[in-house]
Design a protein around this motif. Structure first.
Motif, PDB file in Angstrom:
ATOM      1  N   ASN A   1      35.704  -1.513 -11.316  1.00 36.61           N
ATOM      2  CA  ASN A   1      35.140  -0.160 -11.361  1.00 36.61           C
ATOM      3  C   ASN A   1      33.633  -0.204 -11.583  1.00 36.61           C
ATOM      4  OD1 ASN A   1      37.764   0.921 -10.967  1.00 36.61           O
ATOM      5  ND2 ASN A   1      38.194   0.506 -13.116  1.00 36.61           N
ATOM      6  N   GLN A   2      33.121   0.498 -12.630  1.00 41.64           N
ATOM      7  CA  GLN A   2      31.690   0.451 -12.925  1.00 41.64           C
ATOM      8  C   GLN A   2      31.400  -0.310 -14.220  1.00 41.64           C
ATOM      9  OE1 GLN A   2      29.439   1.072 -10.894  1.00 41.64           O
ATOM     10  NE2 GLN A   2      30.405   2.377  -9.349  1.00 41.64           N
ATOM     11  N   ASP A   3      32.301  -1.192 -14.603  1.00 47.21           N
ATOM     12  CA  ASP A   3      32.045  -2.055 -15.753  1.00 47.21           C
ATOM     13  C   ASP A   3      30.938  -3.052 -15.417  1.00 47.21           C
ATOM     14  OD1 ASP A   3      34.185  -0.688 -16.776  1.00 47.21           O
ATOM     15  OD2 ASP A   3      35.388  -2.462 -17.236  1.00 47.21           O
ATOM     16  N   ASN A   4      30.333  -3.626 -16.439  1.00 46.78           N
ATOM     17  CA  ASN A   4      29.326  -4.665 -16.227  1.00 46.78           C
ATOM     18  C   ASN A   4      29.319  -5.640 -17.407  1.00 46.78           C
ATOM     19  OD1 ASN A   4      27.258  -3.830 -18.247  1.00 46.78           O
ATOM     20  ND2 ASN A   4      27.105  -1.989 -16.969  1.00 46.78           N
ATOM     21  N   PRO A   5      28.634  -6.771 -17.292  1.00 50.79           N
ATOM     22  CA  PRO A   5      28.676  -7.797 -18.334  1.00 50.79           C
ATOM     23  C   PRO A   5      27.969  -7.434 -19.627  1.00 50.79           C
ATOM     24  CG  PRO A   5      28.119  -8.758 -16.200  1.00 50.79           C
ATOM     25  CD  PRO A   5      27.990  -7.274 -16.053  1.00 50.79           C
ATOM     26  N   LEU A   6      27.299  -6.284 -19.691  1.00 48.12           N
ATOM     27  CA  LEU A   6      26.670  -5.840 -20.932  1.00 48.12           C
ATOM     28  C   LEU A   6      27.658  -5.156 -21.859  1.00 48.12           C
ATOM     29  CD1 LEU A   6      23.370  -4.293 -19.499  1.00 48.12           C
ATOM     30  CD2 LEU A   6      23.589  -6.487 -20.685  1.00 48.12           C
TER      31      LEU A   6
ATOM     32  N   GLU B   1      34.664  -9.661 -20.181  1.00 49.08           N
ATOM     33  CA  GLU B   1      35.347 -10.950 -20.040  1.00 49.08           C
ATOM     34  C   GLU B   1      34.350 -12.104 -20.017  1.00 49.08           C
ATOM     35  OE1 GLU B   1      38.478 -13.227 -17.012  1.00 49.08           O
ATOM     36  OE2 GLU B   1      37.927 -11.127 -16.673  1.00 49.08           O
ATOM     37  N   VAL B   2      33.272 -11.942 -19.267  1.00 47.62           N
ATOM     38  CA  VAL B   2      32.150 -12.892 -19.288  1.00 47.62           C
ATOM     39  C   VAL B   2      30.909 -12.078 -19.607  1.00 47.62           C
ATOM     40  CG1 VAL B   2      30.786 -14.570 -18.008  1.00 47.62           C
ATOM     41  CG2 VAL B   2      33.254 -14.416 -17.604  1.00 47.62           C
ATOM     42  N   ALA B   3      30.464 -12.166 -20.835  1.00 45.50           N
ATOM     43  CA  ALA B   3      29.319 -11.370 -21.275  1.00 45.50           C
ATOM     44  C   ALA B   3      28.022 -12.096 -20.945  1.00 45.50           C
ATOM     45  CB  ALA B   3      29.405 -11.103 -22.774  1.00 45.50           C
ATOM     46  N   GLY B   4      26.991 -11.325 -20.674  1.00 45.63           N
ATOM     47  CA  GLY B   4      25.700 -11.925 -20.402  1.00 45.63           C
ATOM     48  C   GLY B   4      24.713 -10.920 -19.863  1.00 45.63           C
ATOM     49  N   VAL B   5      23.515 -11.396 -19.597  1.00 48.24           N
ATOM     50  CA  VAL B   5      22.449 -10.574 -19.032  1.00 48.24           C
ATOM     51  C   VAL B   5      22.507 -10.703 -17.513  1.00 48.24           C
ATOM     52  CG1 VAL B   5      19.968 -10.231 -18.865  1.00 48.24           C
ATOM     53  CG2 VAL B   5      20.989 -10.900 -21.055  1.00 48.24           C
ATOM     54  N   PRO B   6      22.725  -9.607 -16.801  1.00 44.48           N
ATOM     55  CA  PRO B   6      22.790  -9.681 -15.336  1.00 44.48           C
ATOM     56  C   PRO B   6      21.437 -10.052 -14.731  1.00 44.48           C
ATOM     57  CG  PRO B   6      23.730  -7.610 -16.147  1.00 44.48           C
ATOM     58  CD  PRO B   6      22.998  -8.244 -17.282  1.00 44.48           C
ATOM     59  N   ILE B   7      21.478 -10.944 -13.739  1.00 38.88           N
ATOM     60  CA  ILE B   7      20.264 -11.220 -12.969  1.00 38.88           C
ATOM     61  C   ILE B   7      20.473 -10.917 -11.489  1.00 38.88           C
ATOM     62  CG2 ILE B   7      19.515 -12.945 -14.632  1.00 38.88           C
ATOM     63  CD1 ILE B   7      20.150 -15.099 -12.499  1.00 38.88           C
TER      64      ILE B   7
END
Length: 221
Positions: free
Chosen positions: A152-157, A162-168
């Motif tokens: 959906n509109q989930d993101n790693p922030l 499930e895998v957390a991190g800063v998107p690049i």
């Protein structure tokens, strides 16, 4: 303050022929605009949320900081607003596609073996996301790169990702992102995406991400 729809950083047709003009118009002016409208409506009744920046809002999703009455609306629309604001930035004209910096390339080689292997893992994550969602490259808290996907509109922030991190880098694989041009051929759209990646922006996100920093704050009014 209200959240605002950020303008595209290029013309609607700038990504042709890889991403078509009509798709960009509808995607930005209709879909993204709707996320912004619905997010403003969701936080209107909760003054404690109205002045929260979109990055901090997304980091709070999945926690008790978001009132349960609007948790789903904020998740869907706050995620949608941030994800799209980020997505427009990591794309650009094919002529601007200069590849990863030496620093980022070294990190890619360390994590995946090569840029081609990163693309293979990313493409698989994007193609394998059932239904709607996103594929991501992120900098994890240990400084290493990882590929992940979210529904959906989930993101790693998000808290509890499930895998957390800063998107690049991120790719929208909702059907509205590609169906006018590619129909049901999602892998062709994924392949075309690499031709419009704005590596200068991705390099900047990587430099910030190594420090645990992420900023994509569209204007507020």
């Amino acid at each position: 303050m209200a959240y605002n729809l950020p303008p595209l950083p290029y013309d609607y047709g700038a990504l042709e022929p890889h991403i078509d003009t009509e798709t960009m118009q509808i995607h930005h002016d209709k879909h993204h605009a709707t996320y912004v409208k619905n997010l403003n409506a969701a936080v209107e009744k909760f003054p404690e949320l109205k002045d929260v920046g979109i990055v901090d809002l997304n980091k709070s999703i999945g926690t008790s900081k978001i009132p349960s009455d609007v948790a789903t609306a904020v998740r869907n629309n706050g995620g949608g607003h941030l994800n799209h604001s980020f997505f427009w930035q990591v794309m650009g004209k094919s002529s601007d596609n200069n590849g990863p910096s030496s620093d980022l390339k070294a990190a890619i080689d360390s994590a995946f073996g090569s840029l081609d292997e990163l693309k293979t893992k990313f493409n698989a994550a994007a193609a394998g996301r059932f239904g709607s969602g996103w594929a991501w490259v992120v900098v994890k808290s240990d400084g290493n790169l990882a590929v992940t996907s979210t529904p959906n509109q989930d993101n790693p922030l998000f808290s509890g990702a499930e895998v957390a991190g800063v998107p690049i880098l991120g790719l929208d694989v909702w059907e509205h992102a590609y169906y006018l041009k590619y129909r049901n051929l999602r892998p062709e759209y994924i392949s075309a995406f690499w031709k419009v990646v704005n590596w200068e922006t991705v390099n900047n996100y990587y430099s910030a991400g190594k420090k645990g920093s992420f900023s994509i704050e569209p204007s507020r009014s």
